[in-house]
Design an enzyme around this catalytic site. Structure first.
Site, PDB file in Angstrom:
ATOM      1  N   LYS A 120      10.639   3.630  15.778  1.00 22.36           N
ATOM      2  CA  LYS A 120      11.679   2.640  15.507  1.00 22.36           C
ATOM      3  C   LYS A 120      13.061   3.247  15.675  1.00 22.36           C
ATOM      4  O   LYS A 120      13.281   4.400  15.296  1.00 22.36           O
ATOM      5  CB  LYS A 120      11.562   2.132  14.062  1.00 22.36           C
ATOM      6  CG  LYS A 120      10.433   1.132  13.841  1.00 22.36           C
ATOM      7  CD  LYS A 120      10.512   0.578  12.428  1.00 22.36           C
ATOM      8  CE  LYS A 120       9.247  -0.155  12.020  1.00 22.36           C
ATOM      9  NZ  LYS A 120       9.049  -1.429  12.709  1.00 22.36           N
ATOM     10  N   GLY A 192       7.604  -5.277   4.519  1.00 19.47           N
ATOM     11  CA  GLY A 192       7.563  -4.595   3.233  1.00 19.47           C
ATOM     12  C   GLY A 192       7.353  -5.503   2.047  1.00 19.47           C
ATOM     13  O   GLY A 192       7.571  -5.091   0.916  1.00 19.47           O
TER      14      GLY A 192
END
Lengths: 333, 238
Positions: A120, A192
């Site tokens: 990422k 998340g």
């Protein structure tokens, strides 16, 4: 047996030879290498960028933070791993600026596994992208999970040999990312949280907007392109093939085999799982069950068997204005 | 072919555990042949039992092998390879090889069936993936090069047929000058302009089995799909 057995009827195939076919624009510049006998090859074409995403279809890409987790993911059947410093649930809990991972850690993961390794980088941070390309990873995720480095511009992804995946909440956002050079799209979901509701919302938006566009005439498509802020030529191609012109995975909040199969039945080509695996009670077992769920997504009997006795799932969060760490899906422009 | 042997329709399975299986299906559906081709996406032993032939698509070989084992298909696939025509592309080619180098830690499960040794990711990571024109032998219009799409492709290291194995026929080669130069895993003492270097072989047939290290299913050119049906599947039925 008189008709082809197509259980994945909801997902039409990605257009053949994406990048070379007429109608699909050749988006990426190509670096040519010419052999001694004059034969030449092209590296980093849009065809090989979107082609790798096609090879990942029907698979699960798992977030890992070290080489040991990467090995667990590979053994559990991951088709690729995503290297990052902290899984999204921890980024949420700890706060602060989330950045690209330490290149040393990414290299250790590359050395530990044989499957593709992704990493990422922050939205708009093209130097982080240059660095992870230099390490020799296989895919870059320009991700809203990390803290954005630019609140107006995304990375010009055509300028890279390594392919990019980007998140999108709707069709306009997906086509803007593809026009910048993304060869692979995923839903944003709400990373998340262990809560699949946002990924479902994003996938349903993309699908319903494609269905709407697919019955429009050219004049209507011009107006619709303006409305959703999408490049007209990409919208027209999407309307013609009735799906995104690149591979489309689900991501953000997937925590169980049933979540993964749900996203597949909603028309996704595969699944990213972030915190859902290594924040659960038995990561290896859950990872393997999610891998099986993506293959057998249309077979409830198999889904029931593999969902049994997986131990604790990650703790899920309600998505509202008080969500710790904020709503990451709103990042990206 | 004898009229009594003529089959009105044939059933081709595509292993649909993970990877680019839909692309193969689209190519097969577009073929115009005298026979009708039924296509089965193979995920269970029942699906496999219907098939006269099988295509193992590109994807991740470690993932496909694990899913095959978990679905109770691994032993059945090994038996299938011994008896019926199979074509492996990229990951499928790795699974069909007798031996593989560059496997994951602890090794990985293979189906075997073809007398070749291949190296996984022989060209390196994704930034070394490429497209290149290929010379072909035995395809329709073989004067016309085939557009080869190589994605983290395996490399054929050696052909090792024992005297009792069916002969191997090379169908396509990559120009020797396009071989990877920066791979430590591949011995560099070989003359890289040697046209017979096994590493230049990118498509080969061993009786009813076909192996391609690249992806014909990502092009619009159906000549390899037609070749598989004509040279591997139809002869196995007569």
């Amino acid at each position: 047996m008189s008709t082809p057995t197509t259980s994945g009827g909801a997902t039409p195939p990605v257009p053949q030879g994406a990048g070379n076919s007429t109608g699909t624009p050749v988006l990426a510049p190509t670096r040519s290498s010419t052999g001694k006998d004059g034969t030449s090859s092209n590296l980093g074409t849009f065809g090989v960028k979107s082609g790798l995403a096609q090879m990942l279809k029907g698979g699960v890409i798992m977030d890992v933070v070290n080489a040991e987790q990467a090995r667990i993911a590979e053994e559990a059947g991951a088709c690729a791993v995503m290297a990052l410093e902290r899984v999204p649930a921890d980024i949420r809990a700890n706060g602060g600026v989330a950045r690209m991972s330490d290149p040393k850690m990414i290299k250790e993961i590359v050395d530990a596994v044989t499957i593709p390794v992704m990493a990422k980088v922050r939205i708009g941070h093209f130097v982080e992208a240059q660095i992870v390309q230099a390490i020799g990873i296989d895919y870059i995720d320009e991700s809203e999970v990390l803290t954005p480095a630019d609140e107006e511009h995304h990375i010009n992804k055509h300028a890279f040999k390594v392919p990019f995946v980007c998140g999108a909440r709707n069709l306009g956002e997906a086509l803007r990312r593809i026009s910048e050079g993304a060869a692979f799209i995923r839903t944003k979901g709400e990373a998340g949280t262990g809560n699949v509701v946002e990924a479902v919302r994003h996938q349903r938006s993309v699908q319903s907007e494609i269905r709407k566009a697919s019955v429009m005439n050219e004049e209507e498509l011009y107006a619709y392109a303006k409305d959703i802020q999408a490049p007209f030529h990409l919208l027209k191609e999407t309307a013609r093939v009735k799906r995104l012109p690149v591979v489309n995975f689900a991501a953000g909040g997937i925590a169980t085999p049933a979540d993964a199969a749900l996203m597949m039945q909603l028309g996704c080509d595969g699944v990213f799982v972030g915190s859902g695996i290594f924040h659960s009670g038995d990561p290896a077992k859950r990872a393997r069950a999610i891998v099986q769920a993506v293959t057998h997504y249309n077979n409830p009997k198999i889904l029931a068997e593999i969902s049994e006795d997986l131990g604790e799932a990650m703790v899920g969060l309600t998505i509202n204005d008080n969500l710790k760490g904020g709503r990451l899906a709103l990042r990206g422009w | 072919m004898q009229p009594s042997m003529y089959r009105e329709e044939i059933t081709v399975g595509i292993l649909a555990l993970q990877g680019a299986f839909v692309e193969h299906q689209t190519m097969l559906q577009k073929l115009s042949l005298k026979q009708r081709i039924n296509i089965v996406q193979v995920r269970t032993p029942e699906d496999l039992a219907k098939c006269d032939a099988l295509i193992i698509p590109g994807g991740e070989s470690t993932t496909i092998a694990l899913l095959a084992r978990l679905a109770g298909l691994l032993g059945l696939l090994r038996d299938f390879v011994k008896a019926k025509p199979v074509w492996g592309t990229c990951a499928g080619a790795i699974l069909l090889a007798q031996a593989v180098e560059g496997t994951k830690k602890g090794g990985q499960e293979l189906l075997g069936g073809m007398s070749v040794t291949v190296m996984r990711n022989g060209f390196g990571s994704q930034v070394e993936s490429f497209e290149a024109p290929l010379e072909v032998d035995g395809l329709r219009d073989s004067d016309r090069p085939f557009h080869g799409v190589f994605i983290r492709a395996p490399v054929v290291l050696s052909l090792n047929p024992s005297p009792n194995d069916p002969p191997i026929e090379v169908v396509s080669r990559l120009s020797a000058s396009l071989l990877p130069h920066n791979q430590t895993a591949i011995p560099l003492d070989v003359d890289d302009t040697d046209p017979c270097d096994p590493r230049t072989i990118v498509a080969l047939r061993q009786r009813h089995h076909l192996l391609t290290t690249f992806h014909p299913e990502l092009t619009k050119d159906d000549r390899f799909h037609e070749y598989f049906i004509r040279q591997c599947v139809l002869p196995s039925l007569s």
